[in-house]
Structures are given as structure tokens and as C-alpha cells.
Design a protein around this motif. Structure first.
Motif, mmCIF file in Angstrom:
data_model
loop_
_atom_site.group_PDB
_atom_site.id
_atom_site.type_symbol
_atom_site.label_atom_id
_atom_site.label_comp_id
_atom_site.label_asym_id
_atom_site.label_seq_id
_atom_site.Cartn_x
_atom_site.Cartn_y
_atom_site.Cartn_z
ATOM 1 N N ALA A 13 -1.931 7.420 -9.533
ATOM 2 C CA ALA A 13 -0.483 8.225 -9.406
ATOM 3 C C ALA A 13 -0.688 8.093 -7.962
ATOM 4 C CB ALA A 13 -0.724 9.361 -10.126
ATOM 5 N N ASP A 14 -1.504 8.557 -7.253
ATOM 6 C CA ASP A 14 -1.058 8.690 -5.490
ATOM 7 C C ASP A 14 -0.893 7.203 -5.249
ATOM 8 O OD1 ASP A 14 -1.278 11.636 -4.644
ATOM 9 O OD2 ASP A 14 -3.272 11.244 -6.314
ATOM 10 N N GLN A 52 14.248 12.062 -7.652
ATOM 11 C CA GLN A 52 13.564 11.544 -7.815
ATOM 12 C C GLN A 52 12.725 12.200 -7.173
ATOM 13 O OE1 GLN A 52 13.051 10.142 -10.512
ATOM 14 N NE2 GLN A 52 15.009 8.936 -10.924
ATOM 15 N N VAL A 54 7.116 16.755 -0.777
ATOM 16 C CA VAL A 54 6.636 14.996 -0.336
ATOM 17 C C VAL A 54 5.978 14.545 0.468
ATOM 18 C CG1 VAL A 54 7.388 12.827 -1.047
ATOM 19 C CG2 VAL A 54 7.606 14.205 -2.655
ATOM 20 N N MET A 98 9.238 14.090 -8.980
ATOM 21 C CA MET A 98 7.911 13.591 -8.505
ATOM 22 C C MET A 98 6.713 14.378 -7.780
ATOM 23 S SD MET A 98 7.004 10.775 -5.152
ATOM 24 C CE MET A 98 5.614 11.233 -4.509
ATOM 25 N N ASN A 121 2.670 5.477 -6.172
ATOM 26 C CA ASN A 121 3.792 6.467 -5.902
ATOM 27 C C ASN A 121 3.736 6.169 -3.873
ATOM 28 O OD1 ASN A 121 5.019 7.598 -7.747
ATOM 29 N ND2 ASN A 121 2.627 8.732 -8.181
ATOM 30 N N TYR A 168 2.944 12.362 2.161
ATOM 31 C CA TYR A 168 3.079 11.357 2.477
ATOM 32 C C TYR A 168 1.964 10.961 3.347
ATOM 33 C CZ TYR A 168 4.410 6.756 3.671
ATOM 34 O OH TYR A 168 4.928 5.000 3.981
ATOM 35 N N ILE A 188 4.726 2.533 -3.764
ATOM 36 C CA ILE A 188 6.273 2.191 -3.289
ATOM 37 C C ILE A 188 6.914 2.800 -2.706
ATOM 38 C CG2 ILE A 188 7.794 3.031 -4.968
ATOM 39 C CD1 ILE A 188 6.604 3.250 -7.521
ATOM 40 N N LEU A 189 6.921 4.334 -2.045
ATOM 41 C CA LEU A 189 7.279 4.965 -1.255
ATOM 42 C C LEU A 189 7.311 4.246 0.716
ATOM 43 C CD1 LEU A 189 7.402 8.776 -1.946
ATOM 44 C CD2 LEU A 189 9.292 6.869 -1.827
#
Length: 86
Positions: A22-23, A1, A48, A5, A26, A52, A29-30
Motif C-alpha cells: 500500500a505504501d 482524499q 501525508v 489516505m 500510493n 511521503y 501515484i503521488l
């Protein structure tokens, strides 16, 4: 996934040079997984992981996580109290 992403990250963020919805979606969530087993896949992902870190820096979220001498408690979303732990 994470590979899927990462295809949407254009430049530094999904929103190219500045984060967009969107940033933040996501990242939320992370970030909820940070500190749990398996989070290393985020930290080790070639795309990612950099995104992040950029989101941490941009949002200031890392300041709370990296300050063990400060405890943040809140009774409501808009009522945050900061207490210095001695």
C-alpha cells in the motif's frame, strides 16, 4: 482524499514500521504528481507530507530527483544507463 489516505498510515507507513504494498502503490501515484501544480497539497498535509518524505528516504527516489548533474536514461526497465552531464 489525502485525509482518507492518512487514516491508513499506522506509525511511519501503512505497514507500520516498514513500507508494504500500500505504501509503494500510493507513493507511486503521488510521486507521479511531483513537480506539477497542486503538489503542494501533499507537501503541506500534516500526515501525508511526513509519510511521503519517509517513502522518498526509504526508496531512494529522492536521490534521482535531487541530483541534477546526473541524467538517467533507460531503453528498458532493466537496462538503465547513467550519464554524467558536464
Amino acid at each position: 482524499q489525502l485525509d482518507v489516505m492518512s487514516e491508513g498510515i499506522q506509525g511511519d507507513f501503512f505497514g507500520k514500521q516498514e513500507p508494504n504494498g500500500a505504501d509503494y502503490a500510493n507513493f507511486g501515484i503521488l510521486r507521479s504528481m511531483q513537480g506539477l501544480y497542486g503538489f503542494d497539497i501533499v507537501q503541506n498535509h500534516p500526515v501525508v507530507s511526513g509519510w511521503y518524505k519517509g517513502m522518498q528516504d526509504h526508496s531512494g527516489a529522492d536521490l534521482i530527483l535531487l541530483s541534477p548533474s546526473i541524467r538517467i536514461t533507460g531503453m528498458a526497465m532493466n537496462d538503465v544507463v547513467t550519464e554524467i552531464i558536464g
